[in-house]
Motif scaffolding. Structure first.
Motif, PDB file in Angstrom:
ATOM      1  N   PHE A  53       0.846  -1.185   0.000  1.00 59.00           N
ATOM      2  CA  PHE A  53       0.000   0.000   0.000  1.00 59.00           C
ATOM      3  C   PHE A  53       0.882   1.235   0.000  1.00 59.00           C
ATOM      4  N   SER A  54       0.459   2.240  -0.756  1.00 57.68           N
ATOM      5  CA  SER A  54       1.209   3.490  -0.726  1.00 57.68           C
ATOM      6  C   SER A  54       0.237   4.636  -0.970  1.00 57.68           C
ATOM      7  N   LEU A  55       0.543   5.772  -0.416  1.00 57.15           N
ATOM      8  CA  LEU A  55      -0.257   6.958  -0.701  1.00 57.15           C
ATOM      9  C   LEU A  55       0.266   7.574  -1.989  1.00 57.15           C
ATOM     10  N   ARG A  56      -0.639   8.091  -2.794  1.00 61.75           N
ATOM     11  CA  ARG A  56      -0.226   8.747  -4.040  1.00 61.75           C
ATOM     12  C   ARG A  56      -0.606  10.214  -3.982  1.00 61.75           C
ATOM     13  N   ASP A  57      -0.186  10.917  -5.027  1.00 61.72           N
ATOM     14  CA  ASP A  57      -0.546  12.334  -5.110  1.00 61.72           C
ATOM     15  C   ASP A  57      -2.056  12.497  -5.160  1.00 61.72           C
ATOM     16  N   LYS A  96      -6.190  11.471  -0.013  1.00 63.14           N
ATOM     17  CA  LYS A  96      -6.465  12.091   1.280  1.00 63.14           C
ATOM     18  C   LYS A  96      -6.801  10.981   2.271  1.00 63.14           C
ATOM     19  N   PRO A  97      -5.870  10.641   3.160  1.00 58.35           N
ATOM     20  CA  PRO A  97      -6.126   9.507   4.069  1.00 58.35           C
ATOM     21  C   PRO A  97      -7.392   9.698   4.889  1.00 58.35           C
TER      22      PRO A  97
END
Lengths: 112, 219
Positions: free
Chosen positions: B206-210, B213-214
């Motif tokens: 899992f990764s946050l991308r541009d 919004k968590p």
């Protein structure tokens, strides 16, 4: 931080910008910093981030524990105003150089 | 009660002999053979040699027992969790059970994403709504003692040996742990492969991308 990580780089933190210290017109209170978290625009959105840990990462000239990167840990304490800005307290007060620089807002301690 | 004397204060209604009879001490005396039974005085304690100058309360050790850690309602056996920090951050992992210490027992499975049977704290984990069927997995044997560190063996060394490398203890995993991993994963992987795409899902991090919004994400 990289720390010799060879695999996939994953981002598990939200980016934030340090706006400055909590202040009034002519007085500033350095124990609390103000942080603008990307994508957070209202006071209600900030509720999710309350208590989340943050790290201000900076580089130094000398190596300590094999790395030149250093970190000041802190956490989101409460919203600041109505537009998603957040107050944060760090283990030691942030230096003035940090204004305008990035901070990492992690997703833990998680309550999802 | 007997009516109070109307003569004056201090003049009792009952006469001495009447009051004596009413108290009944004569009956107790008769029972005890003529004399009132005397209680035995406990043997006088020896005078302590030392009296402390101040009166200090002795410290009572606390009897408070900590409550068992509450498991979040979103985490049930078989839930897929996302690890948020540490060596395996971003990995999606299967939750097996909560241990007595409050930590969560998880497994990758190892073959799929390299996460072994491990303990993880609840606060460093996001629970997703994906569940895996773990009815076929036996996790009764795992507890906190299983994960305790090996005690270092302190062998007496001669002077010469002291200066040699002290990392003599091998750090390889004992075989029984490898077997336990295989046993748990065998049942897990079968359940995972039954669901389409779950295997690749667990293999991906899992990764946050541009633009993510968590606080608006539903996991």
């Amino acid at each position: 931080m990289v720390k010799g990580r060879t695999g996939q780089r994953v981002r598990l933190y939200a980016r934030g910008t340090i706006l400055g210290y909590k202040r009034s017109k002519s007085n500033q209170y350095e124990t609390t910093s103000l942080v603008q978290i990307e994508g957070v625009n209202t006071k209600e959105d900030v509720a999710w981030y309350a208590g989340k840990r943050m790290a201000y990462i900076y580089k130094a000239k000398t190596k300590s524990s094999e790395t030149r990167y250093r970190c000041i840990w802190g956490k989101v304490t409460r919203p600041h105003g109505n537009s998603g800005v957040v107050r944060a307290k760090f283990k030691s007060n942030l230096p003035p150089e940090s204004m305008g620089r990035k901070v990492r807002v992690f997703m833990y301690p998680s309550s999802i | 009660m007997a009516p109070t004397s109307k003569l004056s204060i201090g003049i009792k209604r009952a006469s001495r002999s009447h009051a004596y009879h009413r108290r009944g001490l004569w009956a107790i005396k008769a029972k005890n053979g003529g004399a009132f039974p005397k209680a035995e005085k406990p043997a006088a304690a020896a005078e302590p040699k030392f009296y402390p100058a101040d009166d200090v309360k002795p410290r009572v050790p606390s009897t408070r027992k900590p409550k068992p850690t509450k498991l979040r309602s979103s985490i049930t056996p078989g839930t897929v969790l996302i690890i948020l920090a540490g060596r395996f951050m971003g990995k999606r992992v299967v939750f097996l059970k909560q241990l007595k210490s409050g930590l969560l027992l998880i497994s990758g499975p190892f073959k799929i994403n390299g996460v072994p049977i491990r303990r993880v704290n609840q606060t460093y984990v996001i629970a997703t709504s994906t569940k895996v069927d773990i009815s076929g997995v036996d996790v009764a044997k795992f507890d906190d003692k299983y994960f305790a560190r090996e005690k270092k063996q302190k062998a007496k060394k001669t002077e010469g040996e002291l200066f040699e490398t002290e990392k003599e203890a091998s750090k390889s995993l004992p075989d029984f742990k490898k077997d336990d991993q295989k046993a748990v994963d065998a049942a897990l992987i079968k359940a995972i492969e039954a669901v389409p795409e779950l295997k690749t899902y667990l293999g991906a991090r899992f990764s946050l991308r541009d633009g993510d919004k968590p606080h608006e994400m539903v996991f």
